[in-house]
Design a protein around this motif. Structure first.
Motif, PDB file in Angstrom:
ATOM      1  N   THR A 241       0.866  -1.184   0.000  1.00 36.89           N
ATOM      2  CA  THR A 241       0.000   0.000   0.000  1.00 36.89           C
ATOM      3  C   THR A 241       0.887   1.212   0.000  1.00 36.89           C
ATOM      4  O   THR A 241       1.990   1.181   0.512  1.00 36.89           O
ATOM      5  CB  THR A 241      -0.842   0.042   1.269  1.00 36.89           C
ATOM      6  N   GLN A 248      -2.602   3.447   7.702  1.00 33.17           N
ATOM      7  CA  GLN A 248      -3.803   2.721   7.294  1.00 33.17           C
ATOM      8  C   GLN A 248      -4.730   2.500   8.486  1.00 33.17           C
ATOM      9  O   GLN A 248      -5.945   2.657   8.375  1.00 33.17           O
ATOM     10  CB  GLN A 248      -3.416   1.362   6.701  1.00 33.17           C
ATOM     11  N   ARG A 252      -8.465   3.970   8.895  1.00 37.00           N
ATOM     12  CA  ARG A 252      -9.589   3.059   9.133  1.00 37.00           C
ATOM     13  C   ARG A 252     -10.382   3.482  10.372  1.00 37.00           C
ATOM     14  O   ARG A 252     -11.622   3.459  10.363  1.00 37.00           O
ATOM     15  CB  ARG A 252      -9.045   1.638   9.285  1.00 37.00           C
ATOM     16  N   ALA A 282      -2.138   9.762   3.880  1.00 41.14           N
ATOM     17  CA  ALA A 282      -3.131   8.982   3.138  1.00 41.14           C
ATOM     18  C   ALA A 282      -3.801   9.826   2.060  1.00 41.14           C
ATOM     19  O   ALA A 282      -4.036   9.351   0.942  1.00 41.14           O
ATOM     20  CB  ALA A 282      -4.180   8.429   4.108  1.00 41.14           C
ATOM     21  N   LEU A 286      -3.204   8.236  -1.574  1.00 39.54           N
ATOM     22  CA  LEU A 286      -4.325   7.369  -1.944  1.00 39.54           C
ATOM     23  C   LEU A 286      -5.352   8.123  -2.788  1.00 39.54           C
ATOM     24  O   LEU A 286      -5.379   9.358  -2.795  1.00 39.54           O
ATOM     25  CB  LEU A 286      -5.001   6.819  -0.684  1.00 39.54           C
ATOM     26  N   THR A 289     -11.312   8.828  -3.105  1.00 39.47           N
ATOM     27  CA  THR A 289     -12.385   8.003  -2.522  1.00 39.47           C
ATOM     28  C   THR A 289     -11.947   7.258  -1.268  1.00 39.47           C
ATOM     29  O   THR A 289     -12.795   6.750  -0.527  1.00 39.47           O
ATOM     30  CB  THR A 289     -12.883   6.983  -3.553  1.00 39.47           C
ATOM     31  N   ALA A 290     -10.652   7.173  -1.003  1.00 36.59           N
ATOM     32  CA  ALA A 290     -10.168   6.419   0.161  1.00 36.59           C
ATOM     33  C   ALA A 290     -10.196   7.237   1.446  1.00 36.59           C
ATOM     34  O   ALA A 290     -10.022   6.682   2.534  1.00 36.59           O
ATOM     35  CB  ALA A 290      -8.745   5.922  -0.098  1.00 36.59           C
ATOM     36  N   VAL A 291     -10.399   8.538   1.334  1.00 31.39           N
ATOM     37  CA  VAL A 291     -10.334   9.431   2.505  1.00 31.39           C
ATOM     38  C   VAL A 291     -11.706  10.050   2.750  1.00 31.39           C
ATOM     39  O   VAL A 291     -12.344  10.536   1.813  1.00 31.39           O
ATOM     40  CB  VAL A 291      -9.277  10.541   2.274  1.00 31.39           C
TER      41      VAL A 291
END
Length: 354
Positions: A241, A248, A252, A282, A286, A289-291
């Motif tokens: 990643t 991560q 999460r 992040a 990333l 859409t990941a945050v």
């Protein structure tokens, strides 16, 4: 890195910090380095030259300045901007653009490269039934991984399978890049050529040859993500990643709970500042859409800040905000908004502030 190589990393509109480029190459993943790496569109440089000494680009940069290709800008850290002559020189040169560079921050390059080179040598020698040869110099972990892989997949068809897979990958690359990769392979009665040897043969800079080599390795590793690829089991562990495991876990916790950032810090036994650093890392590395931007940057927050910030993103300065806004919004919120705006397409250039 030669002056022409550095020239390709500079711009005539955007002043770029030499230390940012240097720290990217050395793999120094501070939030500031990653942010400006994103703004410069140079994140693919991450960890490409871990042995580069601090100040290792200074002489090359000074050469460009003395040739009037670039100018120094007075600042806390040295900043370079291309002159009109430098831009003309950069644009006239045939610049190599790696095909796979967007994937580079997601792969442990050293692991993929060593495993690929050693496995090709082993398969080549096996195909010619050679029992005695000098294996490439690699670390113990690489030797063990290749040995385990080889005993698992060994068969009379292995050489043909690997050859077919490598050929399929190399045909997706420019001919010179494919040539660099294949010439670097060692095998039966064939010692691989070094970057320096290839640079001399091809009349290219060693840096360009190295980038071509990396491009080829990553293309092969990307194709090997298919489970039926003969190198799948060997190269799959190289993929990672783009952010640390700790970041991560923080992301999460923020995305799946209603805890405040300070409460997440308590839960994870880390400092509140570390939580914010993890989220910025992040956000940079990333996809959008990941945050959980809607939670971290509510519409009212965005509107309040965007109403007073300059149109050009690189002109943003937190300390230039009205005091009332600095009291309402911390630097984390300010920087997160800048990252989001950059990813949504604001590519204006100006002068960095931090």
């Amino acid at each position: 890195m030669d002056p022409q190589d550095l020239l390709d990393l500079l711009d005539d509109q955007q002043a770029r910090r030499l230390r940012v480029i240097e720290n990217l190459l050395r793999g120094r993943k501070t939030v500031s380095t990653l942010y400006w790496g994103q703004r410069y569109d140079l994140l693919y440089l991450l960890s490409l030259d871990k042995h580069l000494a601090r100040g290792g680009l200074d002489t090359v940069a000074q050469t460009l300045v003395s040739q009037k290709m670039a100018t120094w800008l007075p600042a806390e850290q040295p900043q370079l901007r291309l002159t009109a002559l430098g831009r003309k020189q950069r644009d006239q040169a045939v610049t190599f653009r790696p095909k796979t560079q967007a994937l580079w921050p997601q792969i442990t390059l050293g692991l993929a490269r060593q495993r690929l080179l050693l496995s090709v040598q082993v398969v080549s020698q096996y195909a010619h039934q050679t029992a005695r040869y000098y294996p490439l110099t690699t670390d113990l972990a690489t030797r063990q991984a290749v040995r385990q892989w080889f005993h698992q997949v060994k068969s009379p068809e292995l050489a043909t399978q690997v050859f077919t897979a490598l050929t399929a990958s190399l045909t997706r690359l420019p001919p010179m890049t494919a040539q660099v990769v294949t010439a670097g392979f060692s095998g039966y009665q064939q010692p691989g050529l070094t970057v320096q040897q290839l640079a001399q043969d091809l009349q290219r800079t060693p840096w360009e040859v190295y980038l071509r080599h990396v491009d080829g390795v990553v293309q092969i590793a990307q194709d090997a993500r298919q489970t039926d690829h003969p190198l799948h089991a060997l190269l799959a562990p190289a993929w990672q990643t783009a952010v640390t495991r700790s970041a991560q876990a923080t992301l999460r916790a923020v995305a799946t709970t209603d805890l405040t950032l300070d409460q997440v810090a308590v839960q994870r036994h880390i400092k509140p500042s570390t939580v914010r650093e993890h989220l910025l890392e992040a956000a940079i590395m990333l996809p959008v859409t990941a945050v959980p931007y809607d939670r971290l940057l509510p519409p009212a927050t965005r509107q309040a800040l965007l109403a007073v910030l300059p149109a050009q993103l690189d002109d943003w300065e937190y300390t230039a905000l009205p005091v009332a806004l600095q009291q309402r919004f911390d630097f984390f919120t300010f920087r997160l908004l800048a990252i989001l705006c950059d990813k949504e397409g604001d590519h204006h250039a100006g002068t960095p502030d931090d």
